[in-house]
Design a protein around this motif. Structure first.
Motif, PDB file in Angstrom:
ATOM      1  N   LYS A  29     -14.952 100.974 151.262  1.00  0.00           N
ATOM      2  CA  LYS A  29     -16.022 100.008 151.575  1.00  0.00           C
ATOM      3  C   LYS A  29     -16.018  98.857 150.562  1.00  0.00           C
ATOM      4  CE  LYS A  29     -19.244 103.225 153.764  1.00  0.00           C
ATOM      5  NZ  LYS A  29     -20.396 104.083 153.500  1.00  0.00           N
ATOM      6  N   ALA A  30     -15.934  99.204 149.275  1.00  0.00           N
ATOM      7  CA  ALA A  30     -16.038  98.181 148.228  1.00  0.00           C
ATOM      8  C   ALA A  30     -14.854  97.228 148.244  1.00  0.00           C
ATOM      9  CB  ALA A  30     -16.153  98.856 146.861  1.00  0.00           C
ATOM     10  N   SER A  31     -13.669  97.739 148.602  1.00  0.00           N
ATOM     11  CA  SER A  31     -12.464  96.908 148.521  1.00  0.00           C
ATOM     12  C   SER A  31     -12.167  96.179 149.827  1.00  0.00           C
ATOM     13  CB  SER A  31     -11.267  97.791 148.167  1.00  0.00           C
ATOM     14  OG  SER A  31     -11.045  98.715 149.214  1.00  0.00           O
ATOM     15  N   GLY A  32     -12.855  96.557 150.889  1.00  0.00           N
ATOM     16  CA  GLY A  32     -12.551  95.964 152.192  1.00  0.00           C
ATOM     17  C   GLY A  32     -11.166  96.349 152.676  1.00  0.00           C
TER      18      GLY A  32
ATOM     19  N   VAL B 254       2.645  97.592 151.378  1.00  0.00           N
ATOM     20  CA  VAL B 254       1.202  97.752 151.500  1.00  0.00           C
ATOM     21  C   VAL B 254       0.592  97.759 150.100  1.00  0.00           C
ATOM     22  CG1 VAL B 254      -0.602  99.403 152.171  1.00  0.00           C
ATOM     23  CG2 VAL B 254       1.367  99.024 153.667  1.00  0.00           C
ATOM     24  N   ARG B 255      -0.483  97.016 149.915  1.00  0.00           N
ATOM     25  CA  ARG B 255      -1.174  97.030 148.628  1.00  0.00           C
ATOM     26  C   ARG B 255      -1.953  98.334 148.561  1.00  0.00           C
ATOM     27  NH1 ARG B 255      -6.543  94.594 147.605  1.00  0.00           N
ATOM     28  NH2 ARG B 255      -6.864  94.631 145.345  1.00  0.00           N
ATOM     29  N   ALA B 256      -1.658  99.144 147.544  1.00  0.00           N
ATOM     30  CA  ALA B 256      -2.316 100.451 147.453  1.00  0.00           C
ATOM     31  C   ALA B 256      -3.236 100.517 146.244  1.00  0.00           C
ATOM     32  CB  ALA B 256      -1.275 101.555 147.369  1.00  0.00           C
ATOM     33  N   ILE B 257      -4.478 100.884 146.486  1.00  0.00           N
ATOM     34  CA  ILE B 257      -5.412 101.172 145.405  1.00  0.00           C
ATOM     35  C   ILE B 257      -5.463 102.693 145.339  1.00  0.00           C
ATOM     36  CG2 ILE B 257      -7.808 100.968 144.635  1.00  0.00           C
ATOM     37  CD1 ILE B 257      -7.972  98.501 146.592  1.00  0.00           C
TER      38      ILE B 257
ATOM     39  N   GLY C  58     -15.265 102.481 156.460  1.00  0.00           N
ATOM     40  CA  GLY C  58     -15.622 103.531 155.508  1.00  0.00           C
ATOM     41  C   GLY C  58     -16.048 104.831 156.182  1.00  0.00           C
ATOM     42  N   GLU C  59     -15.770 104.951 157.471  1.00  0.00           N
ATOM     43  CA  GLU C  59     -16.120 106.193 158.184  1.00  0.00           C
ATOM     44  C   GLU C  59     -14.988 107.213 158.065  1.00  0.00           C
ATOM     45  OE1 GLU C  59     -18.789 107.444 159.996  1.00  0.00           O
ATOM     46  OE2 GLU C  59     -19.853 105.726 159.095  1.00  0.00           O
ATOM     47  N   TYR C  60     -15.347 108.434 157.697  1.00  0.00           N
ATOM     48  CA  TYR C  60     -14.373 109.523 157.632  1.00  0.00           C
ATOM     49  C   TYR C  60     -13.968 109.890 159.050  1.00  0.00           C
ATOM     50  CZ  TYR C  60     -12.698 114.320 156.669  1.00  0.00           C
ATOM     51  OH  TYR C  60     -11.958 115.467 156.581  1.00  0.00           O
ATOM     52  N   LEU C  61     -12.664 109.961 159.302  1.00  0.00           N
ATOM     53  CA  LEU C  61     -12.190 110.349 160.636  1.00  0.00           C
ATOM     54  C   LEU C  61     -11.824 111.832 160.606  1.00  0.00           C
ATOM     55  CD1 LEU C  61      -9.791 107.329 161.321  1.00  0.00           C
ATOM     56  CD2 LEU C  61     -12.132 107.620 162.165  1.00  0.00           C
ATOM     57  N   THR C  62     -12.381 112.603 161.517  1.00  0.00           N
ATOM     58  CA  THR C  62     -12.007 114.014 161.557  1.00  0.00           C
ATOM     59  C   THR C  62     -10.526 114.115 161.943  1.00  0.00           C
ATOM     60  OG1 THR C  62     -12.539 114.172 163.899  1.00  0.00           O
ATOM     61  CG2 THR C  62     -14.317 114.701 162.340  1.00  0.00           C
TER      62      THR C  62
ATOM     63  N   ALA D  55       2.116  92.594 157.800  1.00  0.00           N
ATOM     64  CA  ALA D  55       0.688  92.625 158.135  1.00  0.00           C
ATOM     65  C   ALA D  55      -0.217  92.459 156.909  1.00  0.00           C
ATOM     66  CB  ALA D  55       0.356  93.926 158.864  1.00  0.00           C
ATOM     67  N   GLY D  56       0.351  92.607 155.706  1.00  0.00           N
ATOM     68  CA  GLY D  56      -0.446  92.417 154.492  1.00  0.00           C
ATOM     69  C   GLY D  56      -1.624  93.371 154.371  1.00  0.00           C
ATOM     70  N   LEU D  57      -1.377  94.651 154.611  1.00  0.00           N
ATOM     71  CA  LEU D  57      -2.462  95.634 154.611  1.00  0.00           C
ATOM     72  C   LEU D  57      -2.826  96.118 153.202  1.00  0.00           C
ATOM     73  CD1 LEU D  57      -1.229  97.903 157.562  1.00  0.00           C
ATOM     74  CD2 LEU D  57      -2.944  96.087 157.667  1.00  0.00           C
ATOM     75  N   THR D  58      -4.079  96.544 153.068  1.00  0.00           N
ATOM     76  CA  THR D  58      -4.537  97.194 151.834  1.00  0.00           C
ATOM     77  C   THR D  58      -5.008  98.603 152.181  1.00  0.00           C
ATOM     78  OG1 THR D  58      -5.255  95.117 150.854  1.00  0.00           O
ATOM     79  CG2 THR D  58      -6.216  97.118 149.940  1.00  0.00           C
ATOM     80  N   VAL D  59      -4.563  99.560 151.367  1.00  0.00           N
ATOM     81  CA  VAL D  59      -4.912 100.959 151.599  1.00  0.00           C
ATOM     82  C   VAL D  59      -5.491 101.552 150.326  1.00  0.00           C
ATOM     83  CG1 VAL D  59      -3.857 103.249 151.911  1.00  0.00           C
ATOM     84  CG2 VAL D  59      -3.221 101.387 153.419  1.00  0.00           C
ATOM     85  N   VAL D  60      -6.542 102.357 150.456  1.00  0.00           N
ATOM     86  CA  VAL D  60      -6.984 103.145 149.318  1.00  0.00           C
ATOM     87  C   VAL D  60      -6.440 104.556 149.524  1.00  0.00           C
ATOM     88  CG1 VAL D  60      -8.913 103.935 147.915  1.00  0.00           C
ATOM     89  CG2 VAL D  60      -9.103 101.787 149.164  1.00  0.00           C
ATOM     90  N   MET D  61      -5.770 105.079 148.491  1.00  0.00           N
ATOM     91  CA  MET D  61      -5.084 106.359 148.636  1.00  0.00           C
ATOM     92  C   MET D  61      -5.602 107.366 147.623  1.00  0.00           C
ATOM     93  SD  MET D  61      -1.011 107.042 148.368  1.00  0.00           S
ATOM     94  CE  MET D  61      -0.701 106.612 150.070  1.00  0.00           C
TER      95      MET D  61
END
Ligand code: MG
Length: 455
Positions: free
Chosen positions: A228-231, A195-198, A252-256, A169-175
């Protein structure tokens, strides 16, 4: 009354005040005396980790237990190690989870990898308060380190999701690892899943320089901005010992925690039907989603060990708490942050962007209130609440839950702090706030009246 040392999350305190080497040594002896044989030991990243783990290891071996040191790993990695090694009788985790960096603590893991149940904790406590005998000189335990616990854990997690689909799927995740125990296992998991991880706050710095280690929305400003910045496709944040994970969607919405619980429950129910176990404090959103996906919900008192035990008893499909602690029984019966992240990635691949999934969730508003309440008056206030609302629909699974047509209010004393909590949920934000305010006033007036004679 029996003396207690374990709270709802093990033994915790401020380092070198309540939580010092003497306590860790004595507790190590008690745990070693109770478990015997081989005991696995691990820590999160807190600055006091070596001091307390060394003291606990000395105690464990003095009582005759052989200590297997795993080093700094996430709590679910230790639990998986204990569960998958039949010759290991239990585990000890040096962590204070999401507490500030000056805190640390000790938590026990049972032979099956679950959190040690209360009756067994009581046996450790009895030993702790007794005049414990140490082992004879020729019976004291040894220390050895066991590398590779994290590799085996990563294997297991990767096997339990559709890794190929995630990879393609070529996903990007910010961790955001909160400078805590996820620092290694989190990024490594992303690597395994292609997964590409930032990463942010992924240095194991036990002073938690990035932000406090509780993954609340307020603490995750950097993560939200980076998503948001990295998409990126999603953001994920762990608490200090990585048994919990929370998510940020692609907008960029925080999920409870309620939302991520509902979303993963829905994804799991698409594959097989079953029961989802969650505490009475969880949003009705979870039940709505589970029911419409063909599953059933079973409620328990608050606390992950209770949820996990109930899940084992009824062979539940899935379970978890609204604070981001999710339990996947096909993996292990304990909260698991990295496993939650892997399942959320799978949910994105199968069911589309998280923002889209979130927009289809039913909307409820929750108001949370708390007020100081002395320990001695907690139960009295709960009984009063029950009497006050005796003619309403009540659920007494934990505290007093008032059921309305458009929502509910849960009244319960905190298990860890001298406070009383009110959770009010409704489809109308005004209703939720109004009910919380009125009930808080009623309870506080009663509390003041009951405190007066003491003055
Ligand atoms: Mg934790």
């Amino acid at each position: 009354m029996k003396r207690r040392i374990f709270g709802t999350n093990g033994v915790r305190g401020i380092v070198n005040e309540g939580m010092d080497c003497a306590l860790a040594l004595q507790l190590g002896k008690a745990i070693g005396g109770y478990m015997g044989g081989k005991v696995a030991l691990a820590t999160d990243t807190r600055t006091s980790r070596d001091m307390l783990a060394s003291a606990a290891a000395a105690g464990l071996s003095a009582a005759g237990a052989d200590v297997i040191e795993l080093g700094i790993v996430a709590t679910p990695v230790l639990q998986h190690y204990v569960k998958t090694h039949e010759d290991v009788n239990g585990g000890v985790m040096v962590t204070a989870s999401h507490n500030p960096p000056e805190f640390n603590g000790i938590k026990c893991v049972d032979h099956d990898g679950t959190e040690l149940p209360r009756d067994k904790e009581q046996e450790v406590e009895d030993l702790f308060f007794s005049k414990m005998e140490c082992a004879d000189w020729d019976r004291v335990g040894s220390l050895r380190s066991a590398p590779g616990a994290e590799d085996a854990y990563l294997e297991a997690v990767t096997r339990l999701v559709d890794a190929n689909a995630i990879r393609s799927a070529g996903l990007t995740v910010v961790m955001d690892c909160a400078n805590g125990a996820a620092f290694s296992v989190g990024p490594r998991l992303m690597d395994r899943l292609g997964v590409r991880a930032i990463t942010v706050n992924s240095d194991p710095q036990g002073k938690f320089p990035g932000h406090p280690s509780e993954p609340t929305k307020e603490n995750l400003g950097d993560l939200i901005s980076l998503v948001k910045a990295s998409g990126a496709d999603l953001g994920v944040a762990f608490d200090g010992d990585a048994d919990r994970a929370v998510f940020v969607d692609d907008a960029g919405e925080y999920l409870t925690g309620d939302k991520s619980l509902a979303m993963i429950a829905k994804a799991m129910l698409c594959k097989s039907k079953g029961t989802v176990v969650t505490p009475v404090s969880s949003s009705s959103m979870v039940e709505d989603v589970v029911r419409s996906a063909g599953g059933t919900v079973e409620y328990t008192p608050v606390g992950s060990p209770v949820v996990a035990r109930r899940m084992m008893a009824i062979d539940a499909l899935f379970g978890g708490e609204e604070n981001g602690g999710l339990i996947f029984p096909e993996h292990q019966h304990c909260r698991d942050g990295p496993m939650s992240a892997a399942k959320m990635l799978e949910a994105v691949v199968r069911h589309g962007p998280l923002s889209q999934q979130a927009s289809s969730l039913p909307v409820y508003h929750t108001e949370k209130r708390k007020f100081p309440c002395p320990e001695a008056l907690k139960m009295g206030l709960q009984v009063y609440a029950k009497e006050l609302f005796a003619d309403q629909r009540l659920d007494e699974t934990d505290g007093v839950k008032l059921i309305y047509d458009d929502g509910w209010v849960l009244l319960r004393p905190s298990g860890t702090e001298p406070i009383f909590r009110i959770y009010s949920e409704s489809s109308s934000p005004q209703k939720a706030a109004e009910r919380a305010d009125i009930i808080q006033q009623q309870l506080q007036e009663r509390l003041e009246a009951s405190e007066q004679p003491l003055q």
